[in-house]
Design a protein around this motif. Structure first.
Motif, PDB file in Angstrom:
ATOM      1  N   THR A  34       2.178  12.383 -13.574  1.00 41.19           N
ATOM      2  CA  THR A  34       2.688  12.327 -12.251  1.00 41.19           C
ATOM      3  C   THR A  34       1.451  12.943 -11.156  1.00 41.19           C
ATOM      4  N   SER A  35       2.192  12.686  -9.530  1.00 41.36           N
ATOM      5  CA  SER A  35       1.306  13.424  -8.881  1.00 41.36           C
ATOM      6  C   SER A  35       1.803  13.809  -7.648  1.00 41.36           C
ATOM      7  N   PRO A  36       1.963  15.282  -7.551  1.00 41.11           N
ATOM      8  CA  PRO A  36       3.102  15.526  -6.773  1.00 41.11           C
ATOM      9  C   PRO A  36       2.484  16.065  -4.919  1.00 41.11           C
ATOM     10  N   LYS A  69      14.681  15.477   4.409  1.00 39.95           N
ATOM     11  CA  LYS A  69      15.760  16.858   4.355  1.00 39.95           C
ATOM     12  C   LYS A  69      14.413  18.118   3.057  1.00 39.95           C
ATOM     13  N   HIS A  70      14.757  16.863   1.970  1.00 38.55           N
ATOM     14  CA  HIS A  70      14.513  16.895   0.881  1.00 38.55           C
ATOM     15  C   HIS A  70      12.637  17.139   0.306  1.00 38.55           C
ATOM     16  N   GLU A  71      12.000  16.525   1.190  1.00 41.46           N
ATOM     17  CA  GLU A  71      11.051  16.123   0.957  1.00 41.46           C
ATOM     18  C   GLU A  71      10.470  16.925   0.255  1.00 41.46           C
ATOM     19  N   ILE A  72       8.975  17.165  -0.537  1.00 38.44           N
ATOM     20  CA  ILE A  72       8.613  17.888  -1.146  1.00 38.44           C
ATOM     21  C   ILE A  72       6.863  18.131   0.062  1.00 38.44           C
ATOM     22  N   GLY A  73       6.456  18.939   0.713  1.00 40.70           N
ATOM     23  CA  GLY A  73       4.633  19.289   1.085  1.00 40.70           C
ATOM     24  C   GLY A  73       4.995  18.983   2.783  1.00 40.70           C
ATOM     25  N   ASP A 117       3.321  13.744   5.190  1.00 38.34           N
ATOM     26  CA  ASP A 117       4.763  13.358   5.327  1.00 38.34           C
ATOM     27  C   ASP A 117       5.425  11.767   5.390  1.00 38.34           C
ATOM     28  N   TYR A 118       5.860  11.955   4.043  1.00 46.55           N
ATOM     29  CA  TYR A 118       5.937  10.363   3.954  1.00 46.55           C
ATOM     30  C   TYR A 118       7.537   9.245   4.707  1.00 46.55           C
ATOM     31  N   TYR A 119       8.064  10.813   4.620  1.00 47.89           N
ATOM     32  CA  TYR A 119       9.007  10.315   5.460  1.00 47.89           C
ATOM     33  C   TYR A 119       8.832   9.821   6.645  1.00 47.89           C
ATOM     34  N   GLY A 150       6.150   7.750  -6.875  1.00 50.04           N
ATOM     35  CA  GLY A 150       6.095   6.799  -5.518  1.00 50.04           C
ATOM     36  C   GLY A 150       5.940   4.954  -5.563  1.00 50.04           C
ATOM     37  N   CYS A 151       4.755   4.857  -5.342  1.00 50.26           N
ATOM     38  CA  CYS A 151       4.990   3.309  -5.591  1.00 50.26           C
ATOM     39  C   CYS A 151       4.790   2.516  -7.374  1.00 50.26           C
ATOM     40  N   GLY A 152       5.413   3.179  -8.145  1.00 54.14           N
ATOM     41  CA  GLY A 152       5.364   3.140  -9.397  1.00 54.14           C
ATOM     42  C   GLY A 152       4.325   2.797 -10.321  1.00 54.14           C
ATOM     43  N   THR A 153       2.777   3.569 -10.031  1.00 56.46           N
ATOM     44  CA  THR A 153       1.487   2.969 -10.269  1.00 56.46           C
ATOM     45  C   THR A 153       2.089   3.613 -12.105  1.00 56.46           C
ATOM     46  N   THR A 154       2.529   5.195 -12.499  1.00 55.65           N
ATOM     47  CA  THR A 154       2.384   5.015 -13.940  1.00 55.65           C
ATOM     48  C   THR A 154       3.666   3.816 -14.555  1.00 55.65           C
ATOM     49  N   ARG A 181      -1.820   7.075  -3.795  1.00 54.11           N
ATOM     50  CA  ARG A 181      -1.023   6.602  -4.937  1.00 54.11           C
ATOM     51  C   ARG A 181      -2.187   6.724  -5.694  1.00 54.11           C
ATOM     52  N   PHE A 182      -2.189   7.173  -7.446  1.00 52.78           N
ATOM     53  CA  PHE A 182      -3.392   7.469  -7.888  1.00 52.78           C
ATOM     54  C   PHE A 182      -3.826   6.505  -8.440  1.00 52.78           C
ATOM     55  N   ILE A 183      -5.030   6.588  -8.852  1.00 52.42           N
ATOM     56  CA  ILE A 183      -5.372   4.988  -9.450  1.00 52.42           C
ATOM     57  C   ILE A 183      -4.581   4.751 -11.517  1.00 52.42           C
ATOM     58  N   ASN A 213      11.032   7.942 -10.451  1.00 49.71           N
ATOM     59  CA  ASN A 213      12.017   9.454  -9.824  1.00 49.71           C
ATOM     60  C   ASN A 213      10.959   9.283  -9.028  1.00 49.71           C
ATOM     61  N   ASP A 214      11.957   8.916  -7.703  1.00 53.23           N
ATOM     62  CA  ASP A 214      11.299   9.095  -6.046  1.00 53.23           C
ATOM     63  C   ASP A 214      12.348   9.589  -5.267  1.00 53.23           C
ATOM     64  N   PHE A 215      12.381  10.685  -4.219  1.00 61.37           N
ATOM     65  CA  PHE A 215      13.768  10.891  -3.548  1.00 61.37           C
ATOM     66  C   PHE A 215      13.313  10.209  -1.962  1.00 61.37           C
ATOM     67  N   GLY A 271      16.213  10.054  -6.130  1.00 64.56           N
ATOM     68  CA  GLY A 271      16.513  11.328  -6.835  1.00 64.56           C
ATOM     69  C   GLY A 271      15.451  12.044  -6.228  1.00 64.56           C
ATOM     70  N   ASP A 272      15.644  13.548  -6.499  1.00 65.83           N
ATOM     71  CA  ASP A 272      15.210  14.434  -6.247  1.00 65.83           C
ATOM     72  C   ASP A 272      14.373  15.180  -7.734  1.00 65.83           C
ATOM     73  N   ALA A 273      13.204  15.419  -7.720  1.00 67.76           N
ATOM     74  CA  ALA A 273      12.026  15.971  -8.873  1.00 67.76           C
ATOM     75  C   ALA A 273      13.085  17.002  -8.980  1.00 67.76           C
ATOM     76  N   ARG A 274      13.116  17.448  -8.477  1.00 66.73           N
ATOM     77  CA  ARG A 274      13.926  19.737  -8.761  1.00 66.73           C
ATOM     78  C   ARG A 274      15.580  19.483  -9.664  1.00 66.73           C
ATOM     79  N   SER A 311       1.340  -1.513  -0.342  1.00 64.64           N
ATOM     80  CA  SER A 311      -0.041   0.140  -0.338  1.00 64.64           C
ATOM     81  C   SER A 311       1.020   1.255  -0.001  1.00 64.64           C
ATOM     82  N   TYR A 312       0.690   2.073  -0.617  1.00 59.47           N
ATOM     83  CA  TYR A 312       0.865   3.535  -0.453  1.00 59.47           C
ATOM     84  C   TYR A 312       0.079   4.678  -0.166  1.00 59.47           C
ATOM     85  N   PRO A 313       0.008   5.503   0.911  1.00 60.52           N
ATOM     86  CA  PRO A 313      -0.720   6.288   0.542  1.00 60.52           C
ATOM     87  C   PRO A 313      -0.232   7.348  -0.162  1.00 60.52           C
TER      88      PRO A 313
HETATM   89  C1  LIG Z   1       1.020  11.453  -4.392  1.00 60.10           C
HETATM   90  S1  LIG Z   1       2.760  10.715  -3.987  1.00 60.10           S
HETATM   91  C2  LIG Z   1       3.004   9.896  -5.723  1.00 60.10           C
HETATM   92  C3  LIG Z   1       1.889   8.453  -6.241  1.00 60.10           C
HETATM   93  C4  LIG Z   1       2.233   8.108  -7.257  1.00 60.10           C
HETATM   94  N1  LIG Z   1       1.312   8.752  -8.279  1.00 60.10           N
HETATM   95  C5  LIG Z   1       1.526   6.830  -6.960  1.00 60.10           C
HETATM   96  O1  LIG Z   1       0.718   6.143  -7.354  1.00 60.10           O
HETATM   97  O2  LIG Z   1       2.234   5.501  -6.097  1.00 60.10           O
HETATM   98  C6  LIG Z   1       3.831  12.640  -3.302  1.00 60.10           C
HETATM   99  C7  LIG Z   1       5.519  11.509  -3.964  1.00 60.10           C
HETATM  100  O3  LIG Z   1       6.241  12.355  -4.159  1.00 60.10           O
HETATM  101  C8  LIG Z   1       7.333  12.176  -3.390  1.00 60.10           C
HETATM  102  N2  LIG Z   1       8.525  13.413  -3.866  1.00 60.10           N
HETATM  103  C9  LIG Z   1       8.195  13.783  -1.963  1.00 60.10           C
HETATM  104  N3  LIG Z   1       9.225  14.774  -2.106  1.00 60.10           N
HETATM  105  C10 LIG Z   1      10.220  15.011  -3.535  1.00 60.10           C
HETATM  106  C11 LIG Z   1      11.168  15.667  -3.899  1.00 60.10           C
HETATM  107  N4  LIG Z   1      12.151  15.665  -3.869  1.00 60.10           N
HETATM  108  N5  LIG Z   1      11.725  14.251  -5.459  1.00 60.10           N
HETATM  109  C12 LIG Z   1      11.115  13.843  -6.027  1.00 60.10           C
HETATM  110  N6  LIG Z   1      10.037  13.055  -5.242  1.00 60.10           N
HETATM  111  C13 LIG Z   1       9.303  13.099  -4.242  1.00 60.10           C
HETATM  112  C14 LIG Z   1       7.072  11.682  -2.019  1.00 60.10           C
HETATM  113  O4  LIG Z   1       7.958  10.530  -1.542  1.00 60.10           O
HETATM  114  C15 LIG Z   1       6.143  10.691  -3.007  1.00 60.10           C
HETATM  115  O5  LIG Z   1       6.208   9.296  -3.387  1.00 60.10           O
END
Ligand SMILES: C[S@@+](CC[C@H](N)C(=O)[O-])C[C@H]1O[C@@H](n2cnc3c(N)ncnc32)[C@H](O)[C@@H]1O
Length: 468
Positions: free
Chosen positions: A265-267, A295-299, A274-276, A88-92, A62-64, A106-108, A248-251, A58-60
């Motif tokens: 994607t879904s940010p 440290k690098h998590e967005i949102g 907080d995913y961490y 995230g968990c790789g749905t795409t 995630r999109f369908i 890519n995901d941190f 890695g970092d989406a930025r 499971s992954y919080p």
């Molecule tokens: C809403 S979830 C994506 C879920 C994904 N669409 C799925 O179906 O599993 C957002 C993702 O952004 C990732 N994330 C947060 N900060 C990030 C960063 N700086 N670089 C890359 N990914 C990051 C989180 O780890 C999380 O997995």
């Protein structure tokens, strides 16, 4: 393709929904395809969303799978490349894999990267035979093995763990981890990763349901169901497409410029989750560095407690950097699809998709559509701060120009975020309390938000900086 023939069964589609499959499996020109987007019922009510390797963990939030699937089918050809920069968990990636498209995820979050890789790596029968034999031996000696409990507790990657799980659970989890390490040492890297996802899913169940669960059987059951799903997937996927997963970092994407044919994607949402924190125990047990991710998590929302609007400027800055990177790696005229819901901050509504559309226009994207969809009420997730999330937007952008700015350009980022925050403050001056959600703040409390936003505007240059 074989998967097209399977979709009806996997999605549990009834005859009345058959039109969806017909729509996405036809060929159109670009303009026609854009119009098809308005014909789709994006709620996907009653569709099965858990099938094949999507069921692994499971992954919080995630999109369908039907969201990436629709864009992949309509806007790419076989062997083209699909990217999800926050996968995230790789749905795409799974949907790209099933449809013979190459993909980059890519995901941190190291756990997210691991899941994405395992869900798109086929393993052959011989390997599974070796693995099952190994787990059979582990099971036979497991109950005799309790003498090692103290040694194992001392070896835990983090001592806090012994407060969460009881001694028997710890001992069994450790025995599983040790077996997986042997599997790795014996040269079976894919099985090692596969087993770690099963172990993480077991830990997840323990954290969700508390101690006292029959850990080893839960793990073995998980392994069996994952093997079955992977075997089903091997029968469907005939030509194995390329998959690259980057932790890695989406930025700052490690992806070539102008190389991608579609982004879906879904940010993370601002101030949501907080995913961490959610994955802390899984990561600790798997020996992953969650501090770096934190440290690098967005949102994330465990800081800027005194003025929460600073979280918004930080978030907008991070998302603008990520969108600049999305523009850089995407080929011209191709689509970037961003799925995001509204958030709430200090009783005010944050319409993220509108912020993103505005940003997009400044960096070479043209907004094409903003599709509203209801989220299945049984699947929505909640957070103390933002309340229930029961709808979201699918923002469709087309890359019309190469961006002229770099994601490192702090001055540009600060300038755009400042414009957006000033506009946001003007809206709040007109009407406050746009997202009260059943709470009863006083008028004075709501008016204070205007001052708080003004203060947050002052600190933008420091708040948008990437924390090193
Ligand atoms: C809403 S979830 C994506 C879920 C994904 N669409 C799925 O179906 O599993 C957002 C993702 O952004 C990732 N994330 C947060 N900060 C990030 C960063 N700086 N670089 C890359 N990914 C990051 C989180 O780890 C999380 O997995």
């Amino acid at each position: 393709m074989l998967y097209d023939a399977q979709q009806k069964t996997l999605f549990g589609i009834r005859n009345s929904q058959q039109g969806y499959l017909e729509l996405i499996n036809k060929k159109y020109n670009f303009q026609e395809t854009i119009k098809i987007l308005d014909k789709i019922d994006w709620d996907f009510k009653d569709f099965t969303t858990q099938y094949l390797t999507h069921t692994f963990h499971s992954y919080p939030a995630r999109f369908i799978p039907q969201i990436p699937l629709t864009f992949i089918k309509l806007f790419t050809e076989e062997k083209e490349t699909v990217l999800d920069p926050m996968c995230g968990c790789g749905t795409t990636l799974v949907e790209a894999f099933l449809n013979n498209r190459n993909s980059i995820g890519n995901d941190f979050n190291p756990l997210a990267a691991l899941m994405s890789k395992v869900k798109t790596t086929l393993i052959d029968e011989g390997e599974f035979r070796y693995f099952n034999k190994k787990l059979g031996i582990m099971k036979r000696y497991l109950d005799l093995d309790y003498r090692r409990i103290d040694e194992r507790i001392n070896n835990l990657p983090n001592r806090k763990m012994s407060k969460i799980f009881n001694r028997v659970v710890i001992s069994k989890l450790e025995a599983i981890r040790e077996t997986l390490l042997e599997v790795k040492e014996e040269g079976h890297k894919d099985l090692f990763d596969f087993g770690r996802v099963a172990l993480s899913s077991t830990i997840w169940s323990l954290v969700e349901n508390g101690n006292g669960i029959d850990v080893d059987n839960l793990f073995l059951k998980k392994v069996k169901s994952m093997q079955n799903e992977l075997k089903k997937m091997s029968k469907i996927v005939k030509n194995i497409p390329e998959v690259e997963v980057i932790c890695g970092d989406a930025r700052k994407l490690e992806v070539e410029t102008n190389s991608v044919d579609l982004i879906v994607t879904s940010p993370p949402y601002v101030n949501a989750l907080d995913y961490y924190r959610v994955h802390m125990y899984n990561m600790l047990w798997l020996g992953m560095d969650f501090d770096l991710f934190r440290k690098h998590e967005i949102g994330g929302h465990s800081h800027f407690i005194i003025n929460r609007f600073r979280l918004l400027s930080e978030y907008l800055g991070d998302m603008l950097r990520s969108m600049i990177e999305m523009n850089r790696v995407l080929k011209k005229d191709k689509l970037c699809v961003i799925v995001v819901g509204n958030s709430s901050l200090e009783y005010e509504l944050i319409e993220s998709h509108k912020f993103f559309a505005e940003m997009g226009e400044k960096i070479g994207f043209k907004p094409i559509n903003s599709i509203f969809r209801n989220i299945d009420k049984t699947r929505k997730y909640t957070s103390a701060d933002i309340g229930k999330i029961d709808d979201e937007y699918i923002l469709v952008l087309q890359k019309t120009d190469d961006t002229t700015v770099s994601a490192d350009d702090d001055n540009f980022i600060a300038e755009v975020v400042r414009e957006q925050m000033i506009r946001f403050r003007e809206q709040i001056k007109k009407v406050q309390g746009t997202s009260i959600r059943g709470r009863k703040p006083t008028k004075e409390r709501l008016l204070k938000n205007i001052d708080k936003i003004s203060e947050a505007i002052q600190t933008i240059p420091e708040d948008i900086k990437i924390k090193r």
